[in-house]
Design an enzyme around this catalytic site. Structure first.
Site, PDB file in Angstrom:
ATOM      1  N   ASP A   6     -60.445 -18.456  28.482  1.00 35.89           N
ATOM      2  CA  ASP A   6     -59.179 -19.125  28.158  1.00 35.89           C
ATOM      3  C   ASP A   6     -59.474 -20.591  27.861  1.00 35.89           C
ATOM      4  O   ASP A   6     -59.816 -21.353  28.767  1.00 35.89           O
ATOM      5  CB  ASP A   6     -58.199 -18.988  29.324  1.00 35.89           C
ATOM      6  N   GLY A   8     -58.222 -24.136  26.979  1.00 35.09           N
ATOM      7  CA  GLY A   8     -57.062 -25.018  26.963  1.00 35.09           C
ATOM      8  C   GLY A   8     -57.445 -26.374  26.407  1.00 35.09           C
ATOM      9  O   GLY A   8     -58.592 -26.617  26.017  1.00 35.09           O
ATOM     10  N   ASN A   9     -56.490 -27.266  26.372  1.00 32.74           N
ATOM     11  CA  ASN A   9     -56.745 -28.596  25.819  1.00 32.74           C
ATOM     12  C   ASN A   9     -57.631 -29.448  26.720  1.00 32.74           C
ATOM     13  O   ASN A   9     -58.273 -30.389  26.240  1.00 32.74           O
ATOM     14  CB  ASN A   9     -55.420 -29.309  25.566  1.00 32.74           C
ATOM     15  N   VAL A  13     -61.851 -22.018  30.725  1.00 33.95           N
ATOM     16  CA  VAL A  13     -61.966 -21.209  31.935  1.00 33.95           C
ATOM     17  C   VAL A  13     -62.589 -19.861  31.574  1.00 33.95           C
ATOM     18  O   VAL A  13     -62.147 -19.191  30.638  1.00 33.95           O
ATOM     19  CB  VAL A  13     -60.592 -21.001  32.598  1.00 33.95           C
ATOM     20  N   GLY A 107     -48.110 -20.534  21.400  1.00 33.39           N
ATOM     21  CA  GLY A 107     -49.462 -20.632  21.931  1.00 33.39           C
ATOM     22  C   GLY A 107     -49.916 -19.347  22.596  1.00 33.39           C
ATOM     23  O   GLY A 107     -49.121 -18.655  23.247  1.00 33.39           O
ATOM     24  N   ASP A 109     -51.684 -19.019  25.172  1.00 34.22           N
ATOM     25  CA  ASP A 109     -51.566 -19.111  26.629  1.00 34.22           C
ATOM     26  C   ASP A 109     -50.172 -18.726  27.098  1.00 34.22           C
ATOM     27  O   ASP A 109     -50.006 -18.105  28.155  1.00 34.22           O
ATOM     28  CB  ASP A 109     -51.921 -20.516  27.118  1.00 34.22           C
ATOM     29  N   LEU A 110     -49.149 -19.057  26.294  1.00 34.91           N
ATOM     30  CA  LEU A 110     -47.782 -18.716  26.668  1.00 34.91           C
ATOM     31  C   LEU A 110     -47.546 -17.212  26.557  1.00 34.91           C
ATOM     32  O   LEU A 110     -46.835 -16.622  27.376  1.00 34.91           O
ATOM     33  CB  LEU A 110     -46.786 -19.481  25.790  1.00 34.91           C
ATOM     34  N   ASP A 129     -46.260 -23.349  34.033  1.00 38.60           N
ATOM     35  CA  ASP A 129     -47.702 -23.541  33.924  1.00 38.60           C
ATOM     36  C   ASP A 129     -48.015 -25.034  33.991  1.00 38.60           C
ATOM     37  O   ASP A 129     -47.670 -25.805  33.089  1.00 38.60           O
ATOM     38  CB  ASP A 129     -48.192 -22.952  32.600  1.00 38.60           C
ATOM     39  N   THR A 184     -49.251 -50.526  43.222  1.00 39.44           N
ATOM     40  CA  THR A 184     -49.213 -49.966  41.864  1.00 39.44           C
ATOM     41  C   THR A 184     -49.534 -48.479  41.872  1.00 39.44           C
ATOM     42  O   THR A 184     -48.859 -47.677  41.215  1.00 39.44           O
ATOM     43  CB  THR A 184     -50.207 -50.718  40.948  1.00 39.44           C
TER      44      THR A 184
END
Length: 258
Positions: A6, A8-9, A13, A107, A109-110, A129, A184
């Protein structure tokens, strides 16, 4: 055995599945400039450390939302194992037991999330997700994808502040003790991490309201457990749900070919 990939951006994986369960899940950075040979060396090493011979792998399935990496990973898998991977995309969607909206736009992944949720729960479900993007994918109990909502992910939001402001640092994703930041770092954590809790709850409430309450929610993704106060919003937290969906897509394709 199967190798499920898989892309992803942020991360790539790799999962090793032995027909009954996940034996190993490996994660590495998704580097667009990396070569097929580099990924091959990494995968070879993981399999060697796990004492898994290449010949034991009979199927590979590839899902990618990074077009620049898709041919690289396809080449790597083909050359390493001697056969081409099943690639998740519009060409295989008609073989799945779910109805997919805008198949040439959505996508991979979706789609994987929707299929995994449909097979696993058999009722209307929204999959949240927590990745590079924060996505909400809703699938009905009848297997129809009902819609998607997309927001920047937690890390994406923090990195955006860091990249676009002169004095704000990149901070770890941790829940602060108070919404009243006294430094901060705590101020950013209050705004982003606590703010995202409200975002997730608000969108889930809106989605469930539009579905008259007949909808469960499930969390997945590498950051799915980073906001502990959200646990009660989900019936389940399954970090590997997307990978499972990719595996199931491969299973349906293989079955239709046999």
């Amino acid at each position: 055995m199967q190798i499920i990939v898989d892309i992803g951006n942020t991360d790539a994986v790799f999962g090793l599945y032995d027909q009954t369960s996940w034996q190993y899940i490996w994660r590495t950075a998704a580097q667009r400039e990396e070569t097929a040979e580099s990924y091959e060396r990494r995968l070879r090493l993981w399999l060697l450390e796990a004492s898994i011979p290449l010949s034991a792998v009979k199927t590979t399935v590839l899902s990618s939302v990074v077009p620049g990496l898709t041919p690289t990973m396809r080449t790597m898998l083909t050359e390493l194992f001697g056969f081409a991977p099943i690639v998740v995309g519009p060409g295989v969607y008609p073989l799945l037991p779910i109805e997919i909206i805008r198949p040439h736009e959505i996508g991979a992944d979706l789609v994987a999330n929707a299929l995994a949720a449909y097979i696993r729960y058999q009722r209307t479900c929204v999959v949240v997700d927590f990745g590079t993007a924060l996505t909400f994918t809703t699938v009905s109990g009848a297997g129809k994808m009902l819609g998607v909502a997309i927001a920047p992910g937690l890390k994406t939001a923090i990195r955006s502040l860091f990249a676009n402001t002169a004095q704000l640092p990149e901070v770890p994703i941790e829940v602060p003790a108070s919404a009243l930041g006294t430094s901060t770092t705590h101020a950013i954590q209050a705004g982003v991490v606590l703010g995202y809790e409200g975002l997730v709850r608000s969108l889930l409430t809106r989605i469930q309201s539009e579905l008259q309450g007949d909808c469960i929610a499930v969390a997945t993704g590498g950051l799915s457990g980073r906001i502990p106060s959200l646990r009660d919003a989900f019936v389940d937290i399954v970090p590997s749900l997307t990978l499972e969906g990719v595996r199931l897509i491969g299973e349906f394709v293989t079955t239709s070919d046999s």
